[in-house]
Scaffold this motif. Structure first.
Motif, mmCIF file in Angstrom:
data_model
loop_
_atom_site.group_PDB
_atom_site.id
_atom_site.type_symbol
_atom_site.label_atom_id
_atom_site.label_comp_id
_atom_site.label_asym_id
_atom_site.label_seq_id
_atom_site.Cartn_x
_atom_site.Cartn_y
_atom_site.Cartn_z
ATOM 1 N N ILE A 153 -23.114 -7.423 -26.881
ATOM 2 C CA ILE A 153 -22.070 -7.503 -26.071
ATOM 3 C C ILE A 153 -22.865 -8.124 -24.706
ATOM 4 C CG2 ILE A 153 -22.293 -5.128 -24.911
ATOM 5 C CD1 ILE A 153 -19.226 -5.274 -24.582
ATOM 6 N N GLY A 154 -22.094 -8.936 -24.018
ATOM 7 C CA GLY A 154 -22.636 -9.776 -23.049
ATOM 8 C C GLY A 154 -21.782 -10.303 -22.149
ATOM 9 N N HIS A 155 -21.798 -10.602 -20.947
ATOM 10 C CA HIS A 155 -21.310 -11.365 -19.838
ATOM 11 C C HIS A 155 -21.789 -11.906 -18.974
ATOM 12 C CE1 HIS A 155 -22.110 -8.764 -16.443
ATOM 13 N NE2 HIS A 155 -22.089 -7.863 -17.257
ATOM 14 N N ARG A 156 -21.207 -13.128 -18.358
ATOM 15 C CA ARG A 156 -21.863 -13.963 -17.601
ATOM 16 C C ARG A 156 -22.174 -13.450 -16.104
ATOM 17 N NH1 ARG A 156 -19.873 -20.196 -16.003
ATOM 18 N NH2 ARG A 156 -21.562 -20.701 -14.408
ATOM 19 N N ILE A 157 -23.618 -13.525 -15.515
ATOM 20 C CA ILE A 157 -23.993 -13.058 -14.239
ATOM 21 C C ILE A 157 -23.156 -13.956 -13.252
ATOM 22 C CG2 ILE A 157 -25.749 -12.484 -12.634
ATOM 23 C CD1 ILE A 157 -27.345 -12.312 -14.887
ATOM 24 N N GLY A 158 -22.050 -13.484 -12.506
ATOM 25 C CA GLY A 158 -21.360 -14.275 -11.491
ATOM 26 C C GLY A 158 -22.058 -14.716 -10.326
ATOM 27 N N GLU A 159 -23.148 -13.683 -9.936
ATOM 28 C CA GLU A 159 -23.933 -14.215 -8.753
ATOM 29 C C GLU A 159 -24.814 -15.567 -9.074
ATOM 30 O OE1 GLU A 159 -23.033 -10.086 -8.670
ATOM 31 O OE2 GLU A 159 -23.911 -11.383 -10.220
ATOM 32 N N ILE A 160 -24.729 -16.051 -10.295
ATOM 33 C CA ILE A 160 -25.448 -17.385 -10.562
ATOM 34 C C ILE A 160 -24.497 -18.534 -10.796
ATOM 35 C CG2 ILE A 160 -27.364 -18.559 -11.576
ATOM 36 C CD1 ILE A 160 -28.503 -15.745 -12.211
ATOM 37 N N PRO A 161 -23.627 -18.873 -10.149
ATOM 38 C CA PRO A 161 -22.421 -19.693 -10.351
ATOM 39 C C PRO A 161 -22.757 -21.233 -10.975
ATOM 40 C CG PRO A 161 -22.885 -19.775 -7.963
ATOM 41 C CD PRO A 161 -23.855 -18.617 -8.671
ATOM 42 N N ASP A 162 -24.133 -21.575 -10.486
ATOM 43 C CA ASP A 162 -24.322 -22.901 -10.953
ATOM 44 C C ASP A 162 -24.979 -22.935 -12.330
ATOM 45 O OD1 ASP A 162 -26.717 -21.664 -10.142
ATOM 46 O OD2 ASP A 162 -27.660 -23.374 -9.583
ATOM 47 N N ARG A 163 -25.385 -21.892 -12.920
ATOM 48 C CA ARG A 163 -25.866 -21.777 -14.211
ATOM 49 C C ARG A 163 -25.174 -20.789 -15.124
ATOM 50 N NH1 ARG A 163 -31.160 -21.091 -12.655
ATOM 51 N NH2 ARG A 163 -31.695 -19.753 -14.362
ATOM 52 N N ARG A 164 -25.230 -20.997 -16.451
ATOM 53 C CA ARG A 164 -24.517 -19.987 -17.090
ATOM 54 C C ARG A 164 -25.646 -19.018 -17.809
ATOM 55 N NH1 ARG A 164 -21.663 -24.426 -20.820
ATOM 56 N NH2 ARG A 164 -23.564 -25.314 -20.354
ATOM 57 N N VAL A 165 -25.952 -17.869 -17.059
ATOM 58 C CA VAL A 165 -26.799 -16.833 -17.342
ATOM 59 C C VAL A 165 -26.145 -15.721 -17.935
ATOM 60 C CG1 VAL A 165 -28.742 -15.570 -16.450
ATOM 61 C CG2 VAL A 165 -28.564 -17.910 -15.762
ATOM 62 N N PHE A 166 -26.425 -14.843 -18.988
ATOM 63 C CA PHE A 166 -25.860 -13.743 -19.382
ATOM 64 C C PHE A 166 -26.577 -12.559 -19.317
ATOM 65 C CE2 PHE A 166 -23.500 -17.276 -21.040
ATOM 66 C CZ PHE A 166 -22.223 -16.975 -21.126
ATOM 67 N N LEU A 167 -25.948 -11.566 -19.007
ATOM 68 C CA LEU A 167 -26.511 -10.172 -19.143
ATOM 69 C C LEU A 167 -25.986 -9.300 -20.182
ATOM 70 C CD1 LEU A 167 -28.575 -8.075 -17.825
ATOM 71 C CD2 LEU A 167 -26.683 -7.421 -16.241
ATOM 72 N N GLY A 168 -26.607 -8.892 -20.955
ATOM 73 C CA GLY A 168 -26.073 -7.895 -22.036
ATOM 74 C C GLY A 168 -26.880 -7.006 -22.515
ATOM 75 N N ALA A 169 -26.251 -6.344 -23.864
ATOM 76 C CA ALA A 169 -27.034 -5.139 -24.572
ATOM 77 C C ALA A 169 -26.831 -5.423 -25.974
ATOM 78 C CB ALA A 169 -26.670 -3.925 -24.243
ATOM 79 N N LEU A 170 -27.901 -4.936 -26.657
ATOM 80 C CA LEU A 170 -27.811 -5.159 -28.423
ATOM 81 C C LEU A 170 -28.287 -3.709 -29.013
ATOM 82 C CD1 LEU A 170 -28.957 -7.802 -30.384
ATOM 83 C CD2 LEU A 170 -29.847 -5.732 -30.788
ATOM 84 N N GLN A 171 -27.593 -3.188 -29.543
ATOM 85 C CA GLN A 171 -27.730 -1.949 -30.306
ATOM 86 C C GLN A 171 -27.914 -1.881 -31.850
ATOM 87 O OE1 GLN A 171 -24.545 1.069 -29.972
ATOM 88 N NE2 GLN A 171 -25.922 2.668 -30.289
ATOM 89 N N ASP A 172 -29.007 -1.423 -32.321
ATOM 90 C CA ASP A 172 -29.318 -1.257 -33.670
ATOM 91 C C ASP A 172 -28.539 -0.238 -34.289
ATOM 92 O OD1 ASP A 172 -30.125 -0.755 -36.195
ATOM 93 O OD2 ASP A 172 -32.521 -1.015 -35.617
ATOM 94 N N ILE A 173 -27.529 -0.637 -35.070
ATOM 95 C CA ILE A 173 -26.572 0.230 -35.568
ATOM 96 C C ILE A 173 -26.550 0.409 -37.349
ATOM 97 C CG2 ILE A 173 -24.411 -0.043 -33.881
ATOM 98 C CD1 ILE A 173 -23.151 -1.949 -35.786
ATOM 99 N N THR A 174 -27.762 0.142 -37.572
ATOM 100 C CA THR A 174 -28.142 0.045 -39.002
ATOM 101 C C THR A 174 -27.792 1.560 -39.763
ATOM 102 O OG1 THR A 174 -29.845 -1.570 -38.680
ATOM 103 C CG2 THR A 174 -29.618 -0.532 -40.699
#
Length: 561
Positions: free
Chosen positions: A262-283
């Motif tokens: 799951i991830g969302h764009r960092i609004g504090e960097i308006p001139d570039r598409r930079v995303f912050l997110g998390a990934l979980q191992d659900i194996t």
């Protein structure tokens, strides 16, 4: 001559006065400049919180600037002494600082030290003193130096160190928490294809830690069947949308991992598409879900066999009727053919009835085989009304034996549902037999079960089974859905639990309420129609995110079932 002499004397005296005046003026100018220099020096010392001093190591005499008095919080009217200085040192710094001073005096070497003092008001200050011997004085050591109040910088330094230590502890705890929860964090710069991963994500993909990762590397590790969904995620990210996805990772050794990102764009960097997110191992979660689904399927099969065992008479009746018709029709056909002349039209009609009864028997056997067979859920578009009629036909003899009358109100305008026919048959059969059981101890000439269907808002379809039996105690409703809870002497307590699992796997819900008018209870389920359930066959075990508004009570608290 005397006049000239007098004049010369006068002129000489005038020259002496002029030089004196010039000297006086120069002195005043020098004194004024010195005063200005002292003022500027004092101001500079106040601004920099730095005081100056001289110290005669032989006589122990001290000469301090005003700022030095202020720093040490000494009375300017009282000449400072070494005893006063030693007494002001912080107890923990007194011995090492005095040892350093004595060493500098003995060796006539520069002195540079940080130490603490405790002022008359009890405040603790951090001081930095630098001094060196005056080289022009050779008989003994006389030091010229400065002392600066560095309390603010030391406190800031201590605060910084504490913050760094706290940050280090937080990072340690965060790393440990991520390992325990198998969740990693990431930052992704879409344009630059830069990926900043925490440790867990490297483990999920099987990449060496701190490897420079690219989208090509990530794509090569994703299961081919999941690539269309990943590509859709990339398209959403390309326009700056947030994303969420469950996908599979094929590691280099062949091991497969399930991951949820799951991830969302960092609004504090308006001139570039930079995303912050998390990934979980659900194996492990996926493996557990698969095991649970398998166990549920096995338990559902047991429940079906248990329910059908009570329908033995009904099954025998359903099969024996068409078989008897086949035998009768066959004998009739033989007689018609043996007549003179043969009754060919009658024989043909009789043969058609034989075929009809054979198909009827075949249909009964097919329905029974479907209910008894273990097979994965197969979602198809079915008519819920037809499914109800099939179940009632299968159980008709058993219901007659129990003197139960079934009345139906099946509306024709209900939409088709996307469902597994056998599983829905099992749920309906369980609800109908439970209704019959609920009326077994009720003194009525004939028990009546009312089965109805109707369309609901949002494309959902509801099926209700209402009886006039003993009813439900409000506090016991949810207990009926718990596994192995039963009110029957010979019951297993799995029917309603399995039924609820089946309905929830279809994106719906199952509930029971006491009838508000008259005696008895109503059990009902609501599942989405085929259009509302599009794509649900790929998410058999998924719970719906929303259910339609109905006049039935909320069951958000019923998850213990």
């Amino acid at each position: 001559m005397s006049e000239i002499t007098d004049r010369l004397v006068y002129l000489g005296s005038s020259q002496d006065v002029t030089e004196s005046k010039i000297a006086e003026e120069a002195l005043r100018t020098s004194q004024s400049g010195l005063a200005r220099a002292n003022v500027q020096l004092s101001a500079a010392q106040r601004l920099s919180q730095t005081g100056s001093f001289t110290w005669d190591a032989k006589t122990l005499e001290l000469d301090w600037s005003d700022e030095n008095y202020r720093i040490w919080d000494f009375d300017p009217a009282v000449p400072p002494t070494m005893a006063m200085i030693v007494d002001a040192f912080h107890p923990d710094d007194r011995d090492p600082t005095m040892a350093a001073i004595e060493e500098a005096a003995l060796t006539r070497s520069p002195f540079d030290a940080y130490f603490r003092i405790v002022t008359r008001s009890g405040a603790v200050k951090y001081l930095h003193t630098v001094s060196m011997p005056i080289p022009e004085i050779t008989s003994h050591a006389v030091f010229l130096g400065s002392t600066q109040d560095v309390t603010e910088s030391k406190l800031a330094e201590a605060t910084l160190k504490a913050s760094e230590a706290e940050l280090a502890r937080t990072n340690t705890y965060l790393t440990a928490a991520q390992r325990l929860s198998k969740t990693g964090t990431f930052m992704w710069d879409l344009e630059e294809d830069e990926h900043n991963w925490s440790e867990v994500i490297y483990q999920v993909f099987g990449f060496p830690p701190r490897t420079k990762v690219s989208m090509d590397m990530i794509a090569s590790a994703i299961h081919p069947e999941d690539m269309p969904a990943v590509e859709a995620l990339l398209r959403r990210a390309a326009i700056g949308e947030k994303f969420e996805l469950v996908f599979r990772v094929l590691r280099s050794g062949g091991e497969m991992r399930h991951a949820q990102v799951i991830g969302h764009r960092i609004g504090e960097i308006p001139d570039r598409r930079v995303f912050l997110g998390a990934l979980q191992d659900i194996t492990q979660q996926k493996i557990a879900e698969a095991d649970l689904n398998h166990a549920r399927a096995e338990l559902a099969h047991v429940a079906r066999v248990t329910a059908l065992s009570s329908l033995t008479a009904s099954i025998a009746h359903e099969v024996s009727q068409p078989l008897a018709g086949i035998i009768t029709n066959a004998n009739t056909c033989l007689r018609m053919l043996a007549a003179d002349p043969p009754n060919l039209d009658g024989a043909r009609l009789t043969a058609q009835r034989t075929i009809r009864d054979g198909n009827r028997a075949s249909d009964v056997i097919s329905r029974l085989r479907g209910l008894f067979t273990r097979k994965p859920a197969t979602f198809e578009q079915i008519n819920l009304n037809e499914t109800v009629r099939e179940v009632l036909a299968l159980s008709s003899t058993e219901l007659q034996r129990r003197r139960v009358i079934v009345r139906t109100e099946l509306l024709d305008d209900i939409p088709l549902v996307l469902a597994d026919r056998v599983q829905i048959q099992q749920v309906i059969l369980n609800l109908v037999l439970n209704a019959a059981d609920a009326m077994a101890d009720v003194e009525l000439p004939d028990g009546e079960v009312h089965v109805s269907s109707r369309a609901e808002d949002g494309g959902f379809v509801r099926l209700s089974v209402r009886d006039v039996g003993i009813g439900l105690a409000s506090q016991d409703v949810e207990r009926l859905f718990q596994p192995f809870h039963t009110t029957k002497a010979d019951g297993m307590g799995i029917g309603l639990s399995i039924s609820r699992s089946i309905i929830e796997a279809h994106g719906g819900r199952l509930w029971g309420v006491s009838n508000t008018s008259g005696r008895g209870a109503t059990f009902a389920f609501s599942i989405p129609g085929a259009l509302a359930a599009e794509g649900l066959s790929k998410q058999v075990a998924a719970m719906p995110e929303r259910v339609p508004e109905t006049d039935s009570p909320s069951f958000s608290e019923r998850r213990n079932g």
